[in-house]
Design a protein around this motif. Structure first.
Motif, mmCIF file in Angstrom:
data_model
loop_
_atom_site.group_PDB
_atom_site.id
_atom_site.type_symbol
_atom_site.label_atom_id
_atom_site.label_comp_id
_atom_site.label_asym_id
_atom_site.label_seq_id
_atom_site.Cartn_x
_atom_site.Cartn_y
_atom_site.Cartn_z
ATOM 1 N N UNK A 24 1.055 -1.156 -0.295
ATOM 2 C CA UNK A 24 -0.598 0.135 -0.278
ATOM 3 C C UNK A 24 0.863 1.347 -0.203
ATOM 4 N N UNK A 25 1.708 0.890 -0.733
ATOM 5 C CA UNK A 25 2.579 2.216 -1.251
ATOM 6 C C UNK A 25 2.684 2.249 -2.925
ATOM 7 N N UNK A 26 2.586 4.097 -3.265
ATOM 8 C CA UNK A 26 2.661 4.563 -3.936
ATOM 9 C C UNK A 26 4.138 4.734 -4.592
ATOM 10 N N UNK A 27 5.139 3.990 -4.886
ATOM 11 C CA UNK A 27 7.200 4.093 -5.274
ATOM 12 C C UNK A 27 6.888 2.966 -6.231
ATOM 13 N N UNK A 28 8.183 3.583 -6.622
ATOM 14 C CA UNK A 28 7.949 3.304 -8.427
ATOM 15 C C UNK A 28 9.353 2.804 -7.929
ATOM 16 N N UNK A 29 10.112 2.640 -6.679
ATOM 17 C CA UNK A 29 11.931 2.612 -6.551
ATOM 18 C C UNK A 29 12.029 2.057 -5.009
ATOM 19 N N UNK A 30 11.032 1.342 -4.125
ATOM 20 C CA UNK A 30 11.521 0.626 -3.199
ATOM 21 C C UNK A 30 11.489 -0.239 -2.876
ATOM 22 N N UNK A 31 11.735 -0.646 -1.784
ATOM 23 C CA UNK A 31 11.599 -2.341 -1.669
ATOM 24 C C UNK A 31 11.371 -2.667 -0.139
ATOM 25 N N UNK A 32 11.140 -3.706 0.323
ATOM 26 C CA UNK A 32 10.610 -4.339 1.614
ATOM 27 C C UNK A 32 12.177 -5.221 2.004
#
Length: 369
Positions: A341-349
């Motif tokens: 539920x995150x609007x990101x194109x470059x983040x990873x858990x």
């Protein structure tokens, strides 16, 4: 009500066969069944495998209380209900509490069930995004601005999945006061919290609010997802009874075997946590070195608690495609944050709890070169 698999589970299942290291794992390192049984009191082996008490055995609930709460906390064991993992507790809670048009406030990014499951019961979800430029800290003022007379449930998760952010004591008190003003429930998801002895994490801080439910589980800090045991600590017995009623339509009761092994794990939790703390510290040190070396390619905010954090890879524009290609090339899983539920194109858990983390980090290093 039609349910479907959450995006992060569907995505993980689609490439599971190709990976042998999960860099997004939310669990700490586990121990073997043989070792756990060696820690347990073997008198339970003579027990008849009948139904377990619905709320969990008294020994397990006493162990939960000792593990999760400060010693001085005044709370009856009848305010603790165990579940088959934390997910069952989340479902039972929302099914029992939420009505159509009730408002739910939740910080995002988020474990998907916390933000998406309320929709299944007709609730209206208002999200409060955590921001990278504020080091992912909770914005309680924004939370206050979203609250209204319709607010039925305030959801907080700390240590936070997937940023690793934590709540200050002041923020905890502000949230309790806000809930009281709205006559709302608080769901405090503390599944990544270690014991009260861990200086990085303060757990159980909402239990003195009567309309609170605090969640814990064996799978995260103790690394024991194979034991399907989670728990809800309720601010009042009436709330625990409500959750028990919901559980009666689900698992009814937990496994007697899991109950006994979970009791042993909690009673010996300091031993397990001490070993895991060494692994986590080693992995976080490796991450600091990695980010220092590749600061032109990645950014990272170290977790304040738990094992989860967000890794930003600057060059990525299509995270799901990148993640699949990385899995194919290196047999390593790194989940896109947009699945949480995150609007990101470059983040990873990123999960820093496993023994094989550094090997996975080495694979990531090779792939980024």
């Amino acid at each position: 009500m039609e349910l479907e698999l959450p995006d992060h589970i569907k995505f993980g299942q689609s490439i599971t066969a190709q990976v042998d290291i999960n860099l997004s794992d939310s669990c700490a390192q586990g121990i073997s069944l043989a070792r756990l049984m060696a820690l347990a009191d073997d008198t339970w082996l003579e027990s008849e495998l009948s139904y377990n008490p619905m709320a969990g055995s008294e020994m397990l609930r006493a162990a939960v209380k000792a593990y999760h709460l400060q010693p001085q906390t005044a709370l009856g064991l009848d305010q603790i209900v165990t579940f088959s993992g934390a997910q069952e507790a989340i479902f039972a809670l929302m099914a029992q509490l939420l009505q159509p048009q009730d408002e739910v406030l939740v910080f995002t990014p988020s474990y998907p069930s916390l933000a998406k499951l309320p929709h299944q019961f007709g609730a209206v979800v208002k999200t409060i995004p955590l921001q990278a430029d504020s080091q992912w800290q909770f914005d309680v003022e924004k939370l206050k601005s979203e609250a209204s007379a319709k607010t039925k449930l305030i959801i907080v998760n700390a240590p936070h999945n997937p940023t690793g952010a934590k709540l200050t004591d002041t923020e905890v008190e502000q949230i309790k006061l806000l809930a009281q003003e709205c006559d709302a429930y608080i769901l405090s998801d503390e599944v990544s919290a270690q014991s009260a002895a861990d200086a990085r994490v303060d757990s159980g801080r909402f239990v003195d609010y009567a309309k609170s439910i605090t969640l814990g589980v064996l799978s995260k800090s103790l690394g024991l997802p194979g034991l399907r045991v989670g728990w809800a600590i309720c601010g009042a017995k009436a709330l625990a009874d409500l959750l028990l009623a919901g559980k009666s339509y689900l698992s009814i009761c937990g496994s007697k075997v899991d109950d006994a092994l979970a009791t042993a794990a909690l009673m010996h939790s300091e031993t397990i946590l001490k070993e895991n703390a060494k692994i986590i510290a080693r992995n976080e040190k490796a991450m600091h070195e990695f980010v220092g070396q590749y600061s032109h390619k990645v950014s990272w905010v170290a977790p304040q608690g738990g094992v989860l954090s967000l890794l930003k890879i600057h060059s990525v524009t299509d995270p799901e495609y990148w993640s699949r290609q990385f899995a194919i090339a290196s047999h390593t899983l790194l989940l896109p944050a947009k699945l949480f539920v995150m609007d990101s194109q470059c983040h990873f858990r990123l999960g820093t709890g496993k023994q094989n983390f550094i090997e996975g980090l080495t694979r990531l290093e090779s792939y980024l070169k």
